[in-house]
Design a protein around this motif. Structure first.
Motif, PDB file in Angstrom:
ATOM      1  N   ASP A   1       0.821  -1.222   0.000  1.00 26.21           N
ATOM      2  CA  ASP A   1       0.000   0.000   0.000  1.00 26.21           C
ATOM      3  C   ASP A   1       0.854   1.270   0.000  1.00 26.21           C
ATOM      4  O   ASP A   1       0.329   2.368   0.132  1.00 26.21           O
ATOM      5  CB  ASP A   1      -0.922   0.024   1.233  1.00 26.21           C
ATOM      6  N   ASP A   2       2.186   1.107  -0.089  1.00 24.03           N
ATOM      7  CA  ASP A   2       3.110   2.241  -0.153  1.00 24.03           C
ATOM      8  C   ASP A   2       2.989   3.144   1.078  1.00 24.03           C
ATOM      9  O   ASP A   2       3.081   4.370   0.993  1.00 24.03           O
ATOM     10  CB  ASP A   2       2.832   3.041  -1.436  1.00 24.03           C
ATOM     11  N   PHE A   3       2.811   2.517   2.253  1.00 22.31           N
ATOM     12  CA  PHE A   3       2.571   3.257   3.486  1.00 22.31           C
ATOM     13  C   PHE A   3       3.717   4.210   3.838  1.00 22.31           C
ATOM     14  O   PHE A   3       3.500   5.303   4.345  1.00 22.31           O
ATOM     15  CB  PHE A   3       2.332   2.274   4.641  1.00 22.31           C
ATOM     16  N   CYS A   4       4.972   3.788   3.551  1.00 20.48           N
ATOM     17  CA  CYS A   4       6.145   4.581   3.969  1.00 20.48           C
ATOM     18  C   CYS A   4       6.227   5.958   3.319  1.00 20.48           C
ATOM     19  O   CYS A   4       6.948   6.819   3.798  1.00 20.48           O
ATOM     20  CB  CYS A   4       7.431   3.813   3.664  1.00 20.48           C
ATOM     21  N   THR A   5       5.539   6.159   2.203  1.00 23.29           N
ATOM     22  CA  THR A   5       5.615   7.478   1.559  1.00 23.29           C
ATOM     23  C   THR A   5       4.298   8.221   1.634  1.00 23.29           C
ATOM     24  O   THR A   5       4.256   9.427   1.476  1.00 23.29           O
ATOM     25  CB  THR A   5       6.022   7.337   0.068  1.00 23.29           C
ATOM     26  N   LYS A   6       3.193   7.520   1.878  1.00 24.87           N
ATOM     27  CA  LYS A   6       1.869   8.145   1.867  1.00 24.87           C
ATOM     28  C   LYS A   6       1.689   9.188   2.959  1.00 24.87           C
ATOM     29  O   LYS A   6       1.304  10.318   2.698  1.00 24.87           O
ATOM     30  CB  LYS A   6       0.777   7.072   2.029  1.00 24.87           C
ATOM     31  N   LEU A   7       1.955   8.786   4.197  1.00 27.24           N
ATOM     32  CA  LEU A   7       1.638   9.652   5.336  1.00 27.24           C
ATOM     33  C   LEU A   7       2.757  10.682   5.547  1.00 27.24           C
ATOM     34  O   LEU A   7       2.538  11.879   5.469  1.00 27.24           O
ATOM     35  CB  LEU A   7       1.466   8.776   6.580  1.00 27.24           C
ATOM     36  N   SER A   8       3.930  10.200   5.825  1.00 33.39           N
ATOM     37  CA  SER A   8       5.147  11.019   5.920  1.00 33.39           C
ATOM     38  C   SER A   8       6.283  10.027   5.844  1.00 33.39           C
ATOM     39  O   SER A   8       6.096   8.850   6.124  1.00 33.39           O
ATOM     40  CB  SER A   8       5.188  11.803   7.235  1.00 33.39           C
ATOM     41  N   PRO A   9       7.490  10.468   5.465  1.00 32.44           N
ATOM     42  CA  PRO A   9       8.567   9.485   5.336  1.00 32.44           C
ATOM     43  C   PRO A   9       8.782   8.745   6.649  1.00 32.44           C
ATOM     44  O   PRO A   9       8.793   9.361   7.721  1.00 32.44           O
ATOM     45  CB  PRO A   9       9.793  10.328   4.955  1.00 32.44           C
ATOM     46  N   CYS A  10       8.890   7.426   6.568  1.00 29.50           N
ATOM     47  CA  CYS A  10       9.101   6.636   7.776  1.00 29.50           C
ATOM     48  C   CYS A  10       9.912   5.391   7.436  1.00 29.50           C
ATOM     49  O   CYS A  10      10.195   5.128   6.261  1.00 29.50           O
ATOM     50  CB  CYS A  10       7.769   6.245   8.424  1.00 29.50           C
ATOM     51  N   ILE A  11      10.296   4.653   8.453  1.00 27.81           N
ATOM     52  CA  ILE A  11      11.012   3.387   8.278  1.00 27.81           C
ATOM     53  C   ILE A  11      10.168   2.302   8.917  1.00 27.81           C
ATOM     54  O   ILE A  11       9.695   2.458  10.043  1.00 27.81           O
ATOM     55  CB  ILE A  11      12.398   3.436   8.959  1.00 27.81           C
ATOM     56  N   MET A  12       9.963   1.213   8.181  1.00 26.04           N
ATOM     57  CA  MET A  12       9.240   0.065   8.729  1.00 26.04           C
ATOM     58  C   MET A  12      10.215  -1.078   8.921  1.00 26.04           C
ATOM     59  O   MET A  12      11.073  -1.309   8.082  1.00 26.04           O
ATOM     60  CB  MET A  12       8.159  -0.413   7.752  1.00 26.04           C
ATOM     61  N   ILE A  13      10.050  -1.806  10.016  1.00 22.10           N
ATOM     62  CA  ILE A  13      10.904  -2.969  10.262  1.00 22.10           C
ATOM     63  C   ILE A  13      10.063  -4.082  10.873  1.00 22.10           C
ATOM     64  O   ILE A  13       9.134  -3.808  11.635  1.00 22.10           O
ATOM     65  CB  ILE A  13      12.100  -2.563  11.166  1.00 22.10           C
ATOM     66  N   THR A  14      10.331  -5.314  10.486  1.00 18.09           N
ATOM     67  CA  THR A  14       9.644  -6.449  11.125  1.00 18.09           C
ATOM     68  C   THR A  14      10.675  -7.509  11.493  1.00 18.09           C
ATOM     69  O   THR A  14      11.612  -7.754  10.740  1.00 18.09           O
ATOM     70  CB  THR A  14       8.556  -7.070  10.218  1.00 18.09           C
ATOM     71  N   GLY A  15      10.490  -8.093  12.673  1.00 20.49           N
ATOM     72  CA  GLY A  15      11.333  -9.219  13.088  1.00 20.49           C
ATOM     73  C   GLY A  15      10.647 -10.536  12.750  1.00 20.49           C
ATOM     74  O   GLY A  15      11.098 -11.586  13.184  1.00 20.49           O
ATOM     75  N   LYS A  16       9.535 -10.452  11.981  1.00 18.52           N
ATOM     76  CA  LYS A  16       8.743 -11.646  11.603  1.00 18.52           C
ATOM     77  C   LYS A  16       8.390 -12.465  12.842  1.00 18.52           C
ATOM     78  O   LYS A  16       8.794 -13.618  12.980  1.00 18.52           O
ATOM     79  CB  LYS A  16       9.513 -12.522  10.615  1.00 18.52           C
ATOM     80  N   GLY A  17       7.646 -11.851  13.744  1.00 15.58           N
ATOM     81  CA  GLY A  17       7.276 -12.525  14.985  1.00 15.58           C
ATOM     82  C   GLY A  17       8.244 -12.145  16.093  1.00 15.58           C
ATOM     83  O   GLY A  17       8.653 -10.994  16.196  1.00 15.58           O
ATOM     84  N   PHE A  18       8.608 -13.136  16.898  1.00 14.08           N
ATOM     85  CA  PHE A  18       9.539 -12.862  18.004  1.00 14.08           C
ATOM     86  C   PHE A  18      10.867 -12.411  17.407  1.00 14.08           C
ATOM     87  O   PHE A  18      11.454 -13.121  16.596  1.00 14.08           O
ATOM     88  CB  PHE A  18       9.719 -14.114  18.857  1.00 14.08           C
ATOM     89  N   PRO A  19      11.348 -11.208  17.755  1.00 20.79           N
ATOM     90  CA  PRO A  19      12.498 -10.645  17.025  1.00 20.79           C
ATOM     91  C   PRO A  19      13.831 -11.300  17.350  1.00 20.79           C
ATOM     92  O   PRO A  19      14.085 -11.672  18.492  1.00 20.79           O
ATOM     93  CB  PRO A  19      12.504  -9.179  17.465  1.00 20.79           C
ATOM     94  N   ASP A  20      14.681 -11.442  16.332  1.00 22.11           N
ATOM     95  CA  ASP A  20      16.048 -11.898  16.571  1.00 22.11           C
ATOM     96  C   ASP A  20      16.878 -10.705  17.045  1.00 22.11           C
ATOM     97  O   ASP A  20      16.428  -9.556  17.009  1.00 22.11           O
ATOM     98  CB  ASP A  20      16.641 -12.536  15.300  1.00 22.11           C
ATOM     99  N   VAL A  21      18.104 -10.992  17.491  1.00 18.61           N
ATOM    100  CA  VAL A  21      18.966  -9.937  18.048  1.00 18.61           C
ATOM    101  C   VAL A  21      19.269  -8.863  16.993  1.00 18.61           C
ATOM    102  O   VAL A  21      19.288  -7.671  17.295  1.00 18.61           O
ATOM    103  CB  VAL A  21      20.267 -10.545  18.618  1.00 18.61           C
ATOM    104  N   ASN A  22      19.474  -9.269  15.736  1.00 15.05           N
ATOM    105  CA  ASN A  22      19.786  -8.294  14.685  1.00 15.05           C
ATOM    106  C   ASN A  22      18.669  -7.269  14.502  1.00 15.05           C
ATOM    107  O   ASN A  22      18.933  -6.072  14.334  1.00 15.05           O
ATOM    108  CB  ASN A  22      20.043  -8.996  13.347  1.00 15.05           C
ATOM    109  N   SER A  23      17.415  -7.726  14.518  1.00 15.63           N
ATOM    110  CA  SER A  23      16.275  -6.800  14.358  1.00 15.63           C
ATOM    111  C   SER A  23      16.240  -5.816  15.517  1.00 15.63           C
ATOM    112  O   SER A  23      16.015  -4.617  15.339  1.00 15.63           O
ATOM    113  CB  SER A  23      14.948  -7.574  14.289  1.00 15.63           C
ATOM    114  N   ARG A  24      16.484  -6.328  16.730  1.00 17.88           N
ATOM    115  CA  ARG A  24      16.470  -5.461  17.911  1.00 17.88           C
ATOM    116  C   ARG A  24      17.627  -4.465  17.886  1.00 17.88           C
ATOM    117  O   ARG A  24      17.457  -3.294  18.244  1.00 17.88           O
ATOM    118  CB  ARG A  24      16.514  -6.321  19.183  1.00 17.88           C
TER     119      ARG A  24
END
Length: 355
Positions: A194-217
């Protein structure tokens, strides 16, 4: 730049020294015909952590330990596995090369038996030496994804542009107004579509795909440190989703010895809130009854000091307990297919609907 390298060299020297001290103690015991043993902090007990609202869950300095004896049938194999990993770490640090936990397992599958054992021992050793895993030159293959207004340099000098691609990093460049941590890959992909990162205001999205690994954190913490922008979480309105948000915000018991580089105490709970389900009148057939496991997890969360400290959070958890229902983020699609991207998130971010 020279200072940076000197810092790295000093750090490497300290790490090598720590490993040598462990080996020296083992050799000393052997020279006296005594069976050597290793002392590991217990990383799985809530009794071993204290809560600090500025840092999150921290391992207590007087934490309980367990003894890994070389002459005990129950722990002899673990003892030899730890020694092997210490020798791998020593070689990596000395030669300034890196390996993944996966590499270690595949080089010695007979000794370790499973990847899980390698993962656990690497973290145990990191905790025993009081040295972050990164300084031991052991990497984890990351399972998380990132997208949005972000460019950075990877350690090998590769420039990554997250507008078009989906790793520790330097020279972070971004005009993002906020970071959105999304619990699930499916929701992340939907927002991407849905192109969310540019629609509202510039942002960064990140997912750890469930319980996050250390790298995501580590990545979320790095963004918060460098960009000084709000960090919001979007998780399911269920005990598991709330626990995942708590891991980003306050850390986990198992990694409490690295809390200062992994937690973001200012993380805000954007949604899905149990009160949203009533406020938005999410259709009854999109709600799911709590299972016995859910209820146990909820009771466990309600006892934790970081939840009891937060009156608003407590209210939400008590509401879930009272209603005995949970809901996934996707349940908002029952109101309308684009409700999440076009109405729910913009309204929350504009009018302050977070805790």
């Amino acid at each position: 730049m020279a200072d940076h390298h000197r810092g790295d060299e000093e750090n490497s020297f300290d790490v090598l020294n720590s490993i040598e001290n462990v080996i020296l103690e083992i050799v000393t015991h052997l020279s006296k015909s005594e069976a050597p043993a290793l002392v590991l902090p217990n990383r799985s007990s809530w009794d071993n952590v204290s809560f600090d609202s500025a840092i999150g869950l921290q391992m207590s300095s007087t934490s309980a330990v367990r003894m890994i004896r070389s002459d005990c049938p129950k722990t002899a194999t673990t003892f030899s596995q730890i020694l092997k990993i210490l020798s791998v770490m020593y070689t990596l640090v000395q030669s300034n090369t890196y390996a993944t936990k996966r590499d270690i397992y595949y080089n010695h599958p007979q000794l370790f038996g499973s990847q899980k054992i390698v993962d656990k021992i690497v973290d145990d050793v990191s905790c025993m030496l009081k040295v972050p895993r990164r300084s031991l030159h052991i990497l984890a293959t990351s399972k998380g994804l990132i997208s949005g207004d972000l460019c950075y340099l990877e350690e090998d000098g590769t420039r990554i542009d997250c507008h078009s691609s989906s790793a520790p990093c330097t020279d972070i460049v971004s005009s993002a107004k906020f970071v959105l941590v999304v619990e699930k890959d499916a929701t992340f992909q939907r927002l991407l579509h849905d192109d969310f990162c540019t629609k509202l205001s510039p942002c960064i999205m990140i997912t750890g795909k469930g319980f996050p690994d250390v790298n995501s954190r580590l990545m979320v913490r790095k963004l918060w440190d460098v960009l000084h922008v709000p960090v919001f979480t979007l998780v399911d309105a269920d005990p598991h989703g709330i626990e995942i948000m708590c891991v980003y915000k306050y850390g986990s018991v198992a990694m409490s010895f690295e809390a200062e580089s992994l937690t973001i105490p200012s993380v805000m709970w954007l949604g899905l809130l149990p009160s949203d389900l009533e406020r938005l009148q999410v259709p009854r057939n999109a709600l799911i009854p709590l299972t016995k496991t859910d209820e146990n997890k909820l009771d466990s969360l309600l006892k934790r000091s970081y939840v009891t400290d937060q009156a608003e959070w407590l209210k939400e958890l008590m509401l879930m307990k009272k209603n005995r229902f949970k809901a996934e983020i996707q349940s908002l699609a029952a109101i309308g297919p684009d409700f999440l991207t076009n109405i729910y998130l913009p309204n929350k971010l504009r009018f302050g609907g977070w805790l």
